[in-house]
Write an enzyme that holds these catalytic residues in place. Structure first.
Site, PDB file in Angstrom:
ATOM      1  N   HIS A  79      24.260  25.680  19.380  1.00  0.00           N
ATOM      2  CA  HIS A  79      24.570  24.191  19.113  1.00  0.00           C
ATOM      3  C   HIS A  79      25.221  23.796  19.273  1.00  0.00           C
ATOM      4  O   HIS A  79      26.066  23.034  20.460  1.00  0.00           O
ATOM      5  CB  HIS A  79      23.434  23.533  18.538  1.00  0.00           C
ATOM      6  CG  HIS A  79      21.956  24.584  18.845  1.00  0.00           C
ATOM      7  ND1 HIS A  79      21.002  25.290  18.259  1.00  0.00           N
ATOM      8  CD2 HIS A  79      21.170  24.904  19.869  1.00  0.00           C
ATOM      9  CE1 HIS A  79      19.691  25.086  18.428  1.00  0.00           C
ATOM     10  NE2 HIS A  79      19.608  25.327  19.969  1.00  0.00           N
ATOM     11  N   LYS A  95       5.126  23.134  19.624  1.00  0.00           N
ATOM     12  CA  LYS A  95       6.071  24.045  18.255  1.00  0.00           C
ATOM     13  C   LYS A  95       5.568  24.123  17.678  1.00  0.00           C
ATOM     14  O   LYS A  95       5.256  22.845  17.196  1.00  0.00           O
ATOM     15  CB  LYS A  95       7.757  23.870  18.807  1.00  0.00           C
ATOM     16  CG  LYS A  95       7.947  24.548  20.642  1.00  0.00           C
ATOM     17  CD  LYS A  95       9.990  24.536  20.262  1.00  0.00           C
ATOM     18  CE  LYS A  95      10.168  25.556  21.248  1.00  0.00           C
ATOM     19  NZ  LYS A  95      11.749  25.648  21.633  1.00  0.00           N
ATOM     20  N   ARG A 101      23.117  30.201  28.256  1.00  0.00           N
ATOM     21  CA  ARG A 101      23.640  30.983  27.497  1.00  0.00           C
ATOM     22  C   ARG A 101      23.280  32.626  27.976  1.00  0.00           C
ATOM     23  O   ARG A 101      24.242  33.401  28.114  1.00  0.00           O
ATOM     24  CB  ARG A 101      22.632  31.616  26.002  1.00  0.00           C
ATOM     25  CG  ARG A 101      23.308  30.333  25.394  1.00  0.00           C
ATOM     26  CD  ARG A 101      21.448  30.690  24.071  1.00  0.00           C
ATOM     27  NE  ARG A 101      20.708  29.938  25.232  1.00  0.00           N
ATOM     28  CZ  ARG A 101      19.570  30.353  24.409  1.00  0.00           C
ATOM     29  NH1 ARG A 101      19.614  30.851  23.194  1.00  0.00           N
ATOM     30  NH2 ARG A 101      18.240  30.027  25.237  1.00  0.00           N
ATOM     31  N   SER A 148      17.092  29.456  17.756  1.00  0.00           N
ATOM     32  CA  SER A 148      16.668  29.879  16.445  1.00  0.00           C
ATOM     33  C   SER A 148      15.242  30.466  15.698  1.00  0.00           C
ATOM     34  O   SER A 148      15.952  30.636  14.921  1.00  0.00           O
ATOM     35  CB  SER A 148      16.337  28.407  16.531  1.00  0.00           C
ATOM     36  OG  SER A 148      17.172  27.841  16.972  1.00  0.00           O
TER      37      SER A 148
END
Ligand code: COA
Length: 159
Positions: free
Chosen positions: A17, A41, A90, A128
């Site tokens: 990040h 989440k 990514r 993460s």
């Protein structure tokens, strides 16, 4: 002033990040990193902790602000005066989800452009959840997260 919004869950912020944020800072006059209060989440860190970890990881830069938001990302982009939304790509596997989100955001707010940036290839496999998982199992994640995050992970999992 050309300002962009970089939204995410950041639970916690990783070097991947940070790489994206620094690239965005080179391209735009200002970057607002915004932590989503995402009800879908169940984060390890509170919103306040996530915001503070990002701030502490990016001291010394004057064209960045960090805040949090609840609701639609496009509404928050308008509130902070952003001209666009930054997202990191990514791998190809990110593409479909990001493409859908970018097109929906464009439908909701045609004046905002989503800009995709690629982090350094050494961060392509990072996310993460992997960091949280490794830290919980007491594996060394110092290569993947800022020092302040490393410390917070240690505190969290020693409780
Ligand atoms: N380096 C490392 N990891 C990265 C990364 C990078 N450069 N870019 C993304 N990731 C990881 C994140 O760590 C996260 O990992 P995790 O799922 O294991 O925790 C994962 O990729 C997802 O990324 P994130 O940026 O947190 O996106 P998200 O899918 O949680 O979405 C919002 C966050 C805020 C963009 C999205 O939920 C949103 O827009 N919410 C507001 C509601 C709204 O406007 N909805 C309409 C949109 S169409």
């Amino acid at each position: 002033m050309r300002k962009v919004l970089y939204p995410g869950t950041f639970d916690p912020v990783t070097n991947g990040h940070i790489d994206i944020i620094k690239r965005a800072m080179e391209l735009f006059d200002g970057v607002v990193v915004t932590v989503a209060i995402n009800p879908s989440k169940t984060p390890l860190f509170t919103v306040e902790e996530r915001v503070q970890m990002i701030r502490d990881s990016l001291t010394g830069f004057n064209n960045i602000t960090v805040d949090s938001f609840d609701g639609l990302v496009v509404e928050h982009a308008h509130q902070v005066g952003a001209i666009g939304i930054i997202r990191g790509l990514r791998a190809v596997s990110d593409f479909e989800y990001e493409f859908q989100m970018a097109l929906m955001n464009r439908k909701l707010a045609g004046d905002l452009t989503t800009v995709f940036l690629m982090p350094h290839e050494k961060y392509t496999y990072l996310n993460s959840s992997i960091i949280r998982n490794l830290a919980e199992l007491k594996s060394d994640v110092s290569e993947f997260v800022p020092q302040v995050v490393l410390q917070k992970l240690k505190e969290k999992f020693s409780q």
